[in-house]
Write an enzyme that holds these catalytic residues in place. Structure first.
Site, mmCIF file in Angstrom:
data_model
loop_
_atom_site.group_PDB
_atom_site.id
_atom_site.type_symbol
_atom_site.label_atom_id
_atom_site.label_comp_id
_atom_site.label_asym_id
_atom_site.label_seq_id
_atom_site.Cartn_x
_atom_site.Cartn_y
_atom_site.Cartn_z
ATOM 1 N N TYR A 183 -51.601 10.316 7.436
ATOM 2 C CA TYR A 183 -52.255 11.390 6.704
ATOM 3 C C TYR A 183 -51.398 12.655 6.624
ATOM 4 O O TYR A 183 -51.516 13.421 5.680
ATOM 5 C CB TYR A 183 -53.581 11.762 7.383
ATOM 6 C CG TYR A 183 -54.742 10.895 6.987
ATOM 7 C CD1 TYR A 183 -54.753 9.530 7.256
ATOM 8 C CD2 TYR A 183 -55.848 11.441 6.343
ATOM 9 C CE1 TYR A 183 -55.829 8.745 6.911
ATOM 10 C CE2 TYR A 183 -56.933 10.667 5.988
ATOM 11 C CZ TYR A 183 -56.914 9.312 6.282
ATOM 12 O OH TYR A 183 -57.982 8.542 5.932
ATOM 13 N N ASP A 217 -56.761 -5.541 13.551
ATOM 14 C CA ASP A 217 -57.352 -6.634 12.763
ATOM 15 C C ASP A 217 -58.405 -7.368 13.585
ATOM 16 O O ASP A 217 -59.498 -7.683 13.103
ATOM 17 C CB ASP A 217 -56.273 -7.587 12.216
ATOM 18 C CG ASP A 217 -55.265 -8.032 13.269
ATOM 19 O OD1 ASP A 217 -55.236 -7.461 14.382
ATOM 20 O OD2 ASP A 217 -54.488 -8.963 12.969
ATOM 21 N N ASP A 247 -60.282 5.778 10.171
ATOM 22 C CA ASP A 247 -60.914 5.961 8.866
ATOM 23 C C ASP A 247 -61.574 4.655 8.429
ATOM 24 O O ASP A 247 -62.740 4.629 8.013
ATOM 25 C CB ASP A 247 -59.858 6.390 7.839
ATOM 26 C CG ASP A 247 -60.446 6.581 6.456
ATOM 27 O OD1 ASP A 247 -61.525 7.188 6.352
ATOM 28 O OD2 ASP A 247 -59.828 6.113 5.479
ATOM 29 N N ASP A 281 -65.950 3.343 8.667
ATOM 30 C CA ASP A 281 -66.789 2.872 7.552
ATOM 31 C C ASP A 281 -67.393 1.502 7.885
ATOM 32 O O ASP A 281 -68.557 1.231 7.562
ATOM 33 C CB ASP A 281 -65.987 2.764 6.249
ATOM 34 C CG ASP A 281 -66.026 4.063 5.433
ATOM 35 O OD1 ASP A 281 -66.157 5.137 6.050
ATOM 36 O OD2 ASP A 281 -65.912 3.999 4.191
HETATM 37 C C1 IPM Z 1 -63.319 10.467 6.077
HETATM 38 C C2 IPM Z 1 -62.931 10.479 4.628
HETATM 39 C C3 IPM Z 1 -61.688 11.332 4.455
HETATM 40 C C4 IPM Z 1 -60.595 10.684 5.279
HETATM 41 C C5 IPM Z 1 -61.260 11.542 3.006
HETATM 42 C C6 IPM Z 1 -62.365 12.084 2.142
HETATM 43 C C7 IPM Z 1 -60.044 12.439 2.927
HETATM 44 O O1 IPM Z 1 -62.767 9.189 4.160
HETATM 45 O O2 IPM Z 1 -63.553 11.554 6.635
HETATM 46 O O3 IPM Z 1 -63.388 9.382 6.664
HETATM 47 O O4 IPM Z 1 -59.895 9.786 4.771
HETATM 48 O O5 IPM Z 1 -60.408 11.068 6.420
HETATM 49 MG MG MG Z 2 -63.308 7.668 5.539
#
Ligand code: IPM
Ligand code: MG
Length: 364
Positions: free
Chosen positions: A144, A226, A250, A254
């Protein structure tokens, strides 16, 4: 006494951000009414809203508010309207800029499966029941922020570059956050890397192992990313604290969100040495923005995290979390949580119900 005035920078942002932040602000109002505290809410534009208003995603005025506040409460940034923009102008830059400028290196993302929502998870109830994971994601390093980066032309063809880089100090300080968090939980840290392929994460593994020596009461294991992606859906209950890099965190967070049934339930805290930011992890959800149907619970639970991590108010944090459980137990469901045919409530109705439950439990 719980402190006189507390300044909070409030950045509603884009999409459903303003709708869910409005409900989180109701919760702050209840806490204020029940406790000897007054919140000064310092609103500012970020993301696409700021681009439209002042031509940049993170205006200096908003950054200043963030730097001067005890904490930042953020809704969400981004949307299709701004997708075509250059990287430096994209709404996401606001988020990344705040993380960088406030030094928010530690991102805490609790993945909690609520018994009341067990049917909302796409996984079987018997697999997810009782899941309680804390993802500790490093937030200011990795691909990042690493340089060199960019798209350039070499020998007549385009080349895209990003750099995965971690220093041992960066790894040590996030590892310490994970071990300390584990001490308040089930005392188990799983560090996630790709040490079989990436040297930078071999260093990650080495430094996490060294750091573990100072926390003999916490059990440490290592897992490749993985395999972790697989184990998270196979047996999520095996995890307590998951410690990982910015990029892997990240993605895994999710995945963790879906274990709980809806990304609309997950709050987050981004912490540094001197500043803190709280936000729901769900993003701006432009497809449902402006309809009053978004789930405000992640934003509300982010207020609970603010109470816990910035204000040191564990009792209030638990009361907010308890109020959320209460309304779920009472059967309230926003659209993202409802089963087919189930009655749903809107954003404001959900927020009002949590506020009422909280007022009852705080005696406000
Ligand atoms: C998160 C989001 C952010 C990230 C994006 C919106 C930049 O996906 O906070 O997980 O990738 O960190
Ligand atoms: Mg994210």
């Amino acid at each position: 006494m719980k402190g006189e005035g507390v300044t909070i920078a409030v950045f509603p942002g884009d999409g459903i951000g303003p709708e869910v932040v409005a409900e989180a602000v109701k919760i702050l109002g209840v806490i204020e009414g029940a406790r000897r505290v007054s919140f000064r809410l310092d609103y500012g534009p970020v993301g696409g809203a700021a681009l439209d208003a002042c031509g940049e995603p993170l205006p200096a005025s908003s950054l200043k508010k963030a730097l001067e506040a005890r904490a930042v409460l953020l809704g969400a940034v981004g949307g299709p309207k701004w997708d075509g923009l250059d990287y430096a102008l994209r709404p996401e830059r606001a988020l990344l800029g705040l993380r960088e400028r406030l030094g928010l290196f530690a991102n805490l993302r609790p993945v909690t499966v609520y018994e009341e929502l067990i049917d909302a998870s796409p996984l079987k109830g018997e697999v997810v029941r009782g899941t309680d994971i804390l993802i500790v994601r490093e937030l200011t390093g990795d691909l990042y922020f690493g340089t060199p980066r960019g798209i350039r032309t070499e020998g007549g063809r385009r080349v895209g570059v990003n750099t995965l880089i971690y220093t041992e100090e960066e790894i040590r300080r996030i590892a310490q956050v994970a071990f300390l968090a584990a001490r308040r939980r089930r005392r188990r840290v799983t560090s996630v890397d790709k040490a079989n392929v990436l040297e930078s994460t071999q260093l990650w593994r080495d430094v996490v192992t060294e750091t573990a020596a100072s926390y003999p009461d916490v059990e440490l294991d290592h897992m490749y990313v993985d395999n972790c992606a697989m184990q998270l859906v196979r047996d999520p209950r095996r995890f307590d604290v998951v410690l990982t890099t910015n990029m892997f965190g990240d993605i895994l967070s999710d995945e963790g969100a879906m274990i709980t049934g809806s990304i609309g339930m997950l709050p987050s805290a981004s912490l540094g040495e001197t500043h803190a930011m709280y936000e729901p992890i769900h993003g701006s959800a432009p497809d449902i923005a402006g309809r009053g149907t978004a789930n405000p619970l992640a934003a509300i639970l982010s207020v609970a995290m603010m109470c816990r991590h910035t204000l040191g108010w564990e009792e209030e944090a638990r009361a907010v979390e308890g109020a959320v459980r209460r309304v779920l137990r009472d059967g309230l469901r926003t659209a993202d949580l409802a089963r087919p045919g189930e009655r749903t409530v809107g954003t404001a109705e959900m927020g009002d119900a949590v506020a009422a439950a909280l007022a009852a439990s705080l005696g406000g």
